[in-house]
Write an enzyme that holds these catalytic residues in place. Structure first.
Site, short mmCIF file in Angstrom:
data_model
loop_
_atom_site.label_atom_id
_atom_site.label_comp_id
_atom_site.label_asym_id
_atom_site.label_seq_id
_atom_site.Cartn_x
_atom_site.Cartn_y
_atom_site.Cartn_z
CB CYS A 162 -0.90 0.02 1.23
SG CYS A 162 -2.03 -1.36 1.31
CB VAL B 11 0.07 5.68 -1.05
CG1 VAL B 11 -0.23 7.13 -0.69
CG2 VAL B 11 -1.17 4.84 -0.82
S1 SF4 Z 1 -0.28 -1.91 4.62
FE1 SF4 Z 1 -1.27 -2.83 2.82
S2 SF4 Z 1 0.21 -4.31 2.00
FE2 SF4 Z 1 0.85 -3.81 4.10
S3 SF4 Z 1 -0.08 -5.42 5.36
FE3 SF4 Z 1 -1.49 -3.66 5.36
S4 SF4 Z 1 -2.95 -4.08 3.71
FE4 SF4 Z 1 -1.16 -5.44 3.38
#
Ligand code: SF4
Length: 458
Positions: A107, A111
């Site tokens: 994520c 981003v």
């Molecule tokens: S931040 Fe995103 S990629 Fe990382 S564990 Fe949480 S949901 Fe999964």
């Protein structure tokens, strides 16, 4: 009684997920990457993501899952992760010497907007990628998709980066197995080899996450598809892609890139789907079906007919991954069971819904995507009570609350073993599934039987 406050009344929700019926994309990408021999999965994000993805896979397979991380801190989060990744690539090749680094994003790096193609090119220009070694990547932001789409993206990336077409056809069939257990991958390969067909399966996690204990630590276990085999997939005669959600994208790309024709089939779970898989292999390779497979099939048909009275009109509620759910629905309908609820957190799309409705009927509740969560599934179960629940370990809370037998399928299964070693695919998998369903139904019948109805022979 942990979920006793779940209300019966269903309410439309737009922006709230309660207990998702999926996990995050990088988990699937990491699992797919483990299916390349000598590959080290790399998580481009913070350490916490990588720790979670590794632990999810390790808990499910009961085998240590190795992966590296770009280890983002405040600096990378603000200025981007290029410096971390280039340094990581250098360190990984220097210290761990893999054949391939398979990078997936998280994520945070998505981003920020890190351009992985550009960063990998920079690492190559800077001389950080030794000759003959490979670096591939997949974009797997977890604010969309699921572990299944992450698996699909990494499989697609194998074709994108590795498969080549030399114009000299090789008499072999590509098998793209979908997000299934290593035992299922072995079974699919065994069926093809029983038919005398040479295959390339990618990814192939058998012998990687279910490898034997021999007293030594193997950073790169013996299993997995070699880079050479994935390269040669571009010269294969045909591709059989198992499961639309997990495997279609890679098969399509291979067709576009190397003109390898393909067919996408349901996962070979149950009698009919296994028949379709074997028939497709037969036609693609121009071989006939050996008697040994016909015998295996006959045993499945025997159990189905011997025990039909126990399956007849029993109601099942299913939660899990879309490719498994479609094949399982077909099998349960073939057993004359009713499928009342089907829920997946993966955004499987209207085709998934149409497939389920076509098999199970218009009266079946079908939901997919972020709002199709465990909370919603529990509400459906409260509204129309099934005789059996099929789902992963998280469904055990609902099963216990409602006092309904649970058959564990899909990912993750943290509280049982067996899935790593015994397949659900093929005819032997169908037998195993029949045994699981029957045992659950008969155990319940025994438990609830009055004294005079407690039967010795069933
Ligand atoms: S931040 Fe995103 S990629 Fe990382 S564990 Fe949480 S949901 Fe999964």
């Amino acid at each position: 009684m942990i979920l006793r406050h779940t209300p019966v009344e269903l309410a439309e929700r737009a922006a709230l997920t309660v207990n998702p019926a999926k996990t995050c994309q990088p988990v699937g990408a990491m699992y797919a990457a483990l299916g390349i021999h000598g590959c080290l999965p790399h998580s481009h994000g913070s350490q916490g993501c990588c720790a979670y993805h590794r632990s999810a896979l390790t808990r499910h397979y009961k085998d240590p899952v190795m992966a590296t991380t770009s280890s983002f801190t405040e600096g990378a989060s603000v200025f981007g992760g290029q410096a971390n990744l280039v340094e990581a690539i250098n360190n990984i090749f220097t210290i761990y010497d893999p054949e391939v680094i398979a990078i997936h994003t998280t994520c945070l790096s998505e981003v920020i907007g890190d351009d992985l193609t550009q960063i990998i090119n920079k690492a190559r220009t800077d001389g950080k990628i030794p000759k003959g070694k490979k670096v591939i990547h997949a974009n797997t932001p977890s604010f969309k998709g699921s572990h299944v789409t992450g698996f699909s993206s990494m499989t697609q990336s194998m074709v994108h980066y590795l498969s080549e077409c030399t114009g000299r056809p090789v008499k072999q069939i590509n098998l793209i197995p979908g997000f299934v257990e290593p035992s299922d991958m072995s079974e699919v390969k065994r069926i093809a080899s029983e038919m005398g067909i040479r295959t390339v399966m990618f990814p192939d996690t058998s012998g990687v996450v279910n490898s034997p204990l021999d007293g030594k630590f193997h950073l790169y276990p013996a299993g997995g598809t070699t880079v050479g085999e994935i390269v040669s997939a571009g010269d294969s005669l045909f591709t059989v892609a198992l499961g639309r959600t997990a495997s279609l994208a890679a098969a399509k790309l291979l067709d576009t890139k190397c003109r390898v024709p393909f067919e996408v089939l349901d996962l070979p779970i149950g009698l009919r789907a296994t028949d379709a898989f074997i028939d497709t292999l037969r036609k693609a390779a121009g071989v006939s079906v050996p008697d040994s497979l016909m015998e295996e099939r006959g045993r499945v048909v025997d159990v189905m007919s011997d025990m039909h009275q126990y399956f007849y009109r029993k109601k099942a509620a299913l939660v899990g991954d879309p490719d498994q759910l479609v094949a399982l629905t077909q099998f349960l309908i073939d057993l004359d069971m009713d499928v009342c609820h089907v829920v997946t957190g993966t955004p499987a799309g209207p085709k998934f819904e149409r497939s389920i409705r076509k098999l199970a009927g218009e009266g079946t509740s079908v939901k997919y995507g972020p709002n199709a969560d465990m909370f919603y599934f529990h509400q459906l179960v409260k509204n129309e009570r099934p005789d059996l629940i099929f789902g992963n370990t998280y469904a055990k809370y609902i099963a216990r609350d409602e006092d309904i037998p649970l058959i564990r399928i899909g990912f993750p299964i943290y509280d049982r073993v067996g899935h790593q070693y015994f397949p659900l695919t093929g005819y032997s998998g169908a037998l195993r599934l029949l045994e699981k369903i029957l045992n659950a139904l008969l155990d319940r019948q025994d438990r609830d039987a009055p004294e005079e109805g407690f039967e010795l022979v069933m």
